[in-house]
Design a protein around this motif. Sequence first.
Motif, PDB file in Angstrom:
ATOM      1  N   ALA A   1      -2.013 -34.652  25.243  1.00  0.00           N
ATOM      2  CA  ALA A   1      -2.898 -34.397  24.107  1.00  0.00           C
ATOM      3  C   ALA A   1      -3.052 -32.893  23.955  1.00  0.00           C
ATOM      4  CB  ALA A   1      -4.255 -35.062  24.313  1.00  0.00           C
ATOM      5  N   GLY A   2      -3.179 -32.472  22.715  1.00  0.00           N
ATOM      6  CA  GLY A   2      -3.347 -31.050  22.450  1.00  0.00           C
ATOM      7  C   GLY A   2      -3.531 -30.792  20.972  1.00  0.00           C
TER       8      GLY A   2
ATOM      9  N   ALA B   1      -4.918 -32.616  15.708  1.00  0.00           N
ATOM     10  CA  ALA B   1      -4.763 -33.299  16.997  1.00  0.00           C
ATOM     11  C   ALA B   1      -3.317 -33.741  17.173  1.00  0.00           C
ATOM     12  CB  ALA B   1      -5.698 -34.493  17.066  1.00  0.00           C
ATOM     13  N   HIS B   2      -2.759 -33.438  18.327  1.00  0.00           N
ATOM     14  CA  HIS B   2      -1.368 -33.796  18.625  1.00  0.00           C
ATOM     15  C   HIS B   2      -1.356 -34.649  19.882  1.00  0.00           C
ATOM     16  CE1 HIS B   2       2.924 -33.641  18.652  1.00  0.00           C
ATOM     17  NE2 HIS B   2       3.003 -32.907  19.745  1.00  0.00           N
ATOM     18  N   LEU B   3      -1.031 -35.937  19.730  1.00  0.00           N
ATOM     19  CA  LEU B   3      -0.989 -36.893  20.831  1.00  0.00           C
ATOM     20  C   LEU B   3       0.443 -37.369  21.026  1.00  0.00           C
ATOM     21  CD1 LEU B   3      -4.100 -39.030  19.814  1.00  0.00           C
ATOM     22  CD2 LEU B   3      -4.047 -36.995  21.278  1.00  0.00           C
TER      23      LEU B   3
ATOM     24  N   SER C   1       4.865 -39.530  18.757  1.00  0.00           N
ATOM     25  CA  SER C   1       3.838 -38.486  18.647  1.00  0.00           C
ATOM     26  C   SER C   1       3.165 -38.513  17.281  1.00  0.00           C
ATOM     27  CB  SER C   1       4.459 -37.092  18.858  1.00  0.00           C
ATOM     28  OG  SER C   1       5.163 -37.003  20.072  1.00  0.00           O
ATOM     29  N   THR C   2       1.948 -37.989  17.273  1.00  0.00           N
ATOM     30  CA  THR C   2       1.273 -37.723  16.011  1.00  0.00           C
ATOM     31  C   THR C   2       1.591 -36.289  15.590  1.00  0.00           C
ATOM     32  OG1 THR C   2      -0.748 -36.933  17.087  1.00  0.00           O
ATOM     33  CG2 THR C   2      -0.603 -39.289  16.608  1.00  0.00           C
TER      34      THR C   2
ATOM     35  N   ALA D   1       1.313 -37.588   9.227  1.00  0.00           N
ATOM     36  CA  ALA D   1       2.700 -37.762   9.665  1.00  0.00           C
ATOM     37  C   ALA D   1       2.761 -38.126  11.154  1.00  0.00           C
ATOM     38  CB  ALA D   1       3.508 -36.493   9.406  1.00  0.00           C
ATOM     39  N   TYR D   2       3.803 -38.887  11.497  1.00  0.00           N
ATOM     40  CA  TYR D   2       4.066 -39.316  12.880  1.00  0.00           C
ATOM     41  C   TYR D   2       5.558 -39.136  13.150  1.00  0.00           C
ATOM     42  CZ  TYR D   2      -0.383 -41.662  11.993  1.00  0.00           C
ATOM     43  OH  TYR D   2      -1.674 -41.936  11.641  1.00  0.00           O
ATOM     44  N   SER D   3       5.906 -39.067  14.424  1.00  0.00           N
ATOM     45  CA  SER D   3       7.319 -38.871  14.765  1.00  0.00           C
ATOM     46  C   SER D   3       7.723 -39.752  15.930  1.00  0.00           C
ATOM     47  CB  SER D   3       7.593 -37.404  15.129  1.00  0.00           C
ATOM     48  OG  SER D   3       6.967 -37.065  16.361  1.00  0.00           O
TER      49      SER D   3
END
Length: 217
Positions: free
Chosen positions: A37-38, A64-66, A85-86, A108-110
């Motif tokens: 998380a970051g 937020a990047h999960l 990931s988000t 967006a998601y990857s």
Amino acid sequence: ALGMEVNPPAAARRERPAALPRSGNERAPRVAIEVAAGLIDPGEDQSRLDFERSGYTRTEEIRAHLSLAAVVPLSRHLSLVGALSTLSGAEYALVGEADGPMAYKWRAYSVGVQARAGWPLGSRLTPFVQAGAGATLAFDAVLAPVDDNRSESLGWHVRGGAGLLVRLSRSVALFSEAAYIAAPVHFGRNVAAQDYQGGGAALVVGGRLDFHRGDGP
């Protein structure tokens, strides 16, 4: 009596079999799970300026990047990583008497695959670099007085980063990574813009759980 040869017992004469050398991959995990998380910073892109010129104000920027990843070691130094990931997103609201939908939001998601190269420094520290690519799936929603509607967009992303893994035990580790993700997003409809930046500079911290050969029943 002197000169007599004493034979040792047969058990004592029996030689022990030579120990088999340990394989270099014997101690490597068969798979590992990483959760991180970051934050992700997409920077200033053209879409924000387009919305502001059309009478919108940005009410939320999603940073937020999960990430959830599965890591498969291929050798002592090389691993294959599959990650979900988000990415970034934003929400806009109409202000004043401007014409258009009341609000608009996108996210967006990857999902992708990366190659990771690591260099163990002793038994605790492993700096690493990794790079890869994959698909980006984005969603948007238009909130209008009469009707709300949604759409989807499928695109691509590439990423590269470097980090440090700190092993706490045989099966548990912590890590941090700094990365940059390029993930252009394009929607078919044009509320105030059609092109967005789903990626950006990312910084995460996380934990890792290793599953070794021989673990389990």
